[in-house]
Design a protein around this motif. Structure first.
Motif, PDB file in Angstrom:
ATOM      1  N   GLN A 144      -7.284  -9.457   9.820  1.00 49.99           N
ATOM      2  CA  GLN A 144      -7.363  -8.218   9.053  1.00 49.99           C
ATOM      3  C   GLN A 144      -6.605  -7.120   9.804  1.00 49.99           C
ATOM      4  OE1 GLN A 144      -8.884  -7.814   5.932  1.00 49.99           O
ATOM      5  NE2 GLN A 144      -8.929 -10.039   6.069  1.00 49.99           N
ATOM      6  N   GLU A 197      -4.953  -3.179  10.024  1.00 50.45           N
ATOM      7  CA  GLU A 197      -5.202  -1.833   9.480  1.00 50.45           C
ATOM      8  C   GLU A 197      -4.120  -1.501   8.448  1.00 50.45           C
ATOM      9  OE1 GLU A 197      -3.457   1.106  10.169  1.00 50.45           O
ATOM     10  OE2 GLU A 197      -2.061   0.483  11.757  1.00 50.45           O
ATOM     11  N   SER A 198      -4.466  -0.671   7.466  1.00 52.18           N
ATOM     12  CA  SER A 198      -3.635  -0.494   6.272  1.00 52.18           C
ATOM     13  C   SER A 198      -2.221  -0.024   6.589  1.00 52.18           C
ATOM     14  CB  SER A 198      -4.313   0.487   5.307  1.00 52.18           C
ATOM     15  OG  SER A 198      -4.530   1.735   5.952  1.00 52.18           O
ATOM     16  N   ASP A 254       2.661  -0.523  -5.818  1.00 49.66           N
ATOM     17  CA  ASP A 254       1.774   0.567  -5.393  1.00 49.66           C
ATOM     18  C   ASP A 254       2.031   1.840  -6.192  1.00 49.66           C
ATOM     19  OD1 ASP A 254       0.617  -1.060  -3.522  1.00 49.66           O
ATOM     20  OD2 ASP A 254       1.865  -0.377  -1.861  1.00 49.66           O
ATOM     21  N   LYS A 314      -2.924  -7.961   1.176  1.00 47.39           N
ATOM     22  CA  LYS A 314      -2.489  -6.829   0.352  1.00 47.39           C
ATOM     23  C   LYS A 314      -2.941  -6.986  -1.095  1.00 47.39           C
ATOM     24  CE  LYS A 314       0.149  -3.167  -0.487  1.00 47.39           C
ATOM     25  NZ  LYS A 314      -0.128  -1.844   0.087  1.00 47.39           N
ATOM     26  N   ASP A 371       1.092  -2.198   5.554  1.00 43.95           N
ATOM     27  CA  ASP A 371       2.168  -1.698   4.685  1.00 43.95           C
ATOM     28  C   ASP A 371       3.527  -1.833   5.367  1.00 43.95           C
ATOM     29  OD1 ASP A 371       0.411  -1.081   2.676  1.00 43.95           O
ATOM     30  OD2 ASP A 371       0.154   1.006   3.275  1.00 43.95           O
TER      31      ASP A 371
END
Length: 609
Positions: A548, A550-551, A263, A306, A555
């Protein structure tokens, strides 16, 4: 043979006599018998004093067994355990490093506050011992002592000594120091502060550590934030070879470090080689034992979300085998759905169609649902998916038909006015519906396409007969479908809507059904145009959001690959209460009104040796 003997009446008296014997062989066998009884669950606490007296034997095997006994019974006999302290202190100064390490390890495992006070000086000497085996054992002992008495560790300066071990010449000492400091960090203290210099030291010993030492270092590196892109590249280059390791936990730990540090790279050309390197090791995990496969699959689902391109060309690896356990098959279906694209969809659909003919109905149902997920995900392949579903409906297998109807309802919601030609096939199978969700799906289709289905009123009438016995899900769907029928075909739907609203408001016991019935009744009687605007409003199309995350959560879970968090797809705090763990370890010896402080776990399971 001592472990095969069965206990006899009055055996304790015989054991006491044998434990006091001057014959070394007889004494050794007596200690083995005590450990045998302890292992079988018998209470041999009454022999505590006699077993402790055997500590001074020169036989290392007997000494290990005595230490094992002490660890087990020190909690229930804390006052008697003090008797062994002098023996421990003496062993900590023994010329043999194995005995010194064994003594320190045992004192650390005896979770008794009184003994921990005597441990400080021997532990300080052990942390500075000339032998690396003693130092690495002492490093772990610091974390164990911290759980019992954190103030003591801080006051005695053990944290500074432990931090100094990060610069030790022996890689095993460094890795144990890292593991110990990381464990102390989970108790709410911040004692492991990484900087570029420390990170370089850890990377230097990475090649020489044992597998569990590598995991400890990689887990710590995963929590480090490089200050520059160049530093991130340096770490990536040093960690990348760990992807070839034979231990699956090392592979997953290396994967999480690489995914996090990627990232920080801004040049996509630099990112591609690392992504290409991630694929083969993850594929290799699929040839492991089923339990390892399951953990790997749960982690791969996170990796695919990811970085979807990592495994796009490896879809065949996730095809189910006939001898796969059901829990592995179910996860493979999720992976196939995530990896499906326009290039491989034909292969994937053939697999799903084959799976839908299996015997296990849970697996078959998920296979059918997976076809629907692919249709919603890939618009170009939707027609092929619908054709496969129609073929499955024609098999007339009850649960396959019902699952297919549910899936087709979702496809209609995603692609309205596109695949209505299959409605006739669906209507032929109404008699087989006996599950609430399938009934509700079919009722929704009839209501939504009431103007195109000639016998829609008769179909709704059939569903309306057992209205009061149906589940709330079916009742609510019938209400909405009846109102849609009336708004689209007033002449045909007038009698149905009156009867449905009457049943819902006057005879039904379910408050949700009754309330919705009243709302529809008042809408239709006061303002039919408003009712049309509400009930026939254009709805947003649906998306496949299965698995799915959430981001932010994704992470966090990527940073927990190879841990329980990545298997559960939950943050550690949601299933581990660190404070309860700490209290359960010390509640026998501390005032319950003054519990030891401790935050929630930040690294649950999976990577401890």
């Amino acid at each position: 043979n001592a472990f095969k003997d069965q206990g006899k009446k009055g055996e304790n008296a015989e054991l006491i006599e044998e434990l006091a014997s001057l014959d070394r062989i007889k004494k050794r066998d007596a200690v083995k018998k005590v450990i045998r009884d302890m292992t079988l669950g018998k209470d041999v606490a009454s022999l505590f004093t006699h077993v402790v007296n055997c500590m001074m034997t020169p036989n290392l095997e007997v000494r290990k067994l005595v230490y094992l006994y002490l660890i087990n019974y020190a909690k229930t006999q804390p006052d008697l355990a003090i008797m062994a302290v002098n023996g421990f202190v003496k062993d900590c100064a023994d010329p043999n490093p194995l005995i010194r390490a064994l003594a320190v390890r045992t004192m650390g495992c005896i979770r008794v506050q009184q003994i921990s006070e005597y441990l400080c000086e021997p532990l300080r000497r052990a942390l500075r011992d000339q032998d690396p085996y003693v130092r690495k054992t002492a490093a772990i002992c610091v974390a164990k002592l911290y759980e019992i008495s954190p103030e003591q560790i801080q006051d005695q300066g053990f944290l500074d000594l432990l931090t100094d071990l990060l610069s030790d010449a022996n890689p095993m000492v460094v890795s144990n120091a890292v593991a110990s400091l990381a464990e102390i960090n989970t108790h709410g203290a911040t004692v492991l502060n990484l900087n570029p210099t420390t990170v370089q030291k850890l990377l230097a010993v990475l090649d020489q550590c044992a597998e569990w030492g590598i995991i400890s270092i990689l887990d710590v590196l995963a929590g480090y934030n490089p200050s520059t892109e160049q530093e991130a590249e340096t770490v990536l280059d040093r960690v990348k070879p760990r992807l070839q390791h034979a231990n699956s936990a090392v592979v997953l730990s290396a994967t999480k470090v690489i995914l996090k540090y990627l990232d920080l790279l801004t040049d996509s050309d630099k990112v591609k080689p690392y992504l290409k390197a991630l694929g083969p090791p993850l594929v290799t995990l699929m040839s492991s034992e089923p339990e390892v496969q399951y953990v790997a699959l749960r982690c791969i689902i996170l990796v695919c979300q990811k970085r979807p391109s990592v495994l796009y060309n490896e879809v065949k690896v996730f095809f189910c085998k006939y001898n796969d356990p059901i829990y592995v098959k179910m996860e493979k279906l999720d992976c196939l759905c995530m990896l499906a694209n326009d290039r491989n969809i034909d292969q994937v659909l053939l697999e799903f169609k084959e799976y839908a003919t299996e015997i296990d109905d849970e697996f078959v149902r998920k296979s059918v649902r997976s076809i629907g997920r692919c249709a919603i995900k890939l618009e170009k392949a939707a027609e092929r998916c619908v054709n496969v579903l129609v073929e499955l409906i024609q098999t007339k297998v009850n649960y396959v038909v019902q699952e297919a109807i549910i899936v087709i309802r979702n496809i209609f919601r995603k692609y309205p006015n596109k695949y209505e030609s299959v409605i006739g096939t669906l209507c032929e199978n109404l008699d087989t519906l006996d599950e609430s969700e399938a009934k509700a799906a079919m009722i929704w289709i009839v209501g939504e396409y009431a103007e195109r289905i000639d016998n829609a009123p008769e179909l709704l009438e059939n569903f309306l007969e057992p209205f009061l016995e149906e589940s709330a899900q079916v009742q609510l769907q019938l209400l909405t479908a009846a109102v849609k029928m009336f708004l689209k075909r007033p002449a045909d739907g007038q009698d149905i809507v009156k009867r449905t609203l009457g049943l819902a408001t006057q005879e039904c016991d379910n408050p949700d059904t009754r309330d919705r019935g009243y709302i529809y009744w008042r809408l239709l009687s006061s303002d039919p145009e408003a009712a049309k605007a509400v009930v026939l409003a254009e709805r947003p199309t649906i998306e496949d959001d299965t698995n799915q995350l959430e981001s932010g959560l994704l992470d966090d879970l990527i940073g927990q690959l190879s841990c329980l968090s990545a298997v559960y797809h939950k943050r550690p705090a949601q299933f581990v209460d660190r404070k309860k763990i700490d209290l359960s370890a010390t509640d026998d010896f501390e005032d319950p009104e003054e519990p030891e402080a401790g935050g929630p776990s930040a690294a649950a399971g999976g990577t401890a040796p």
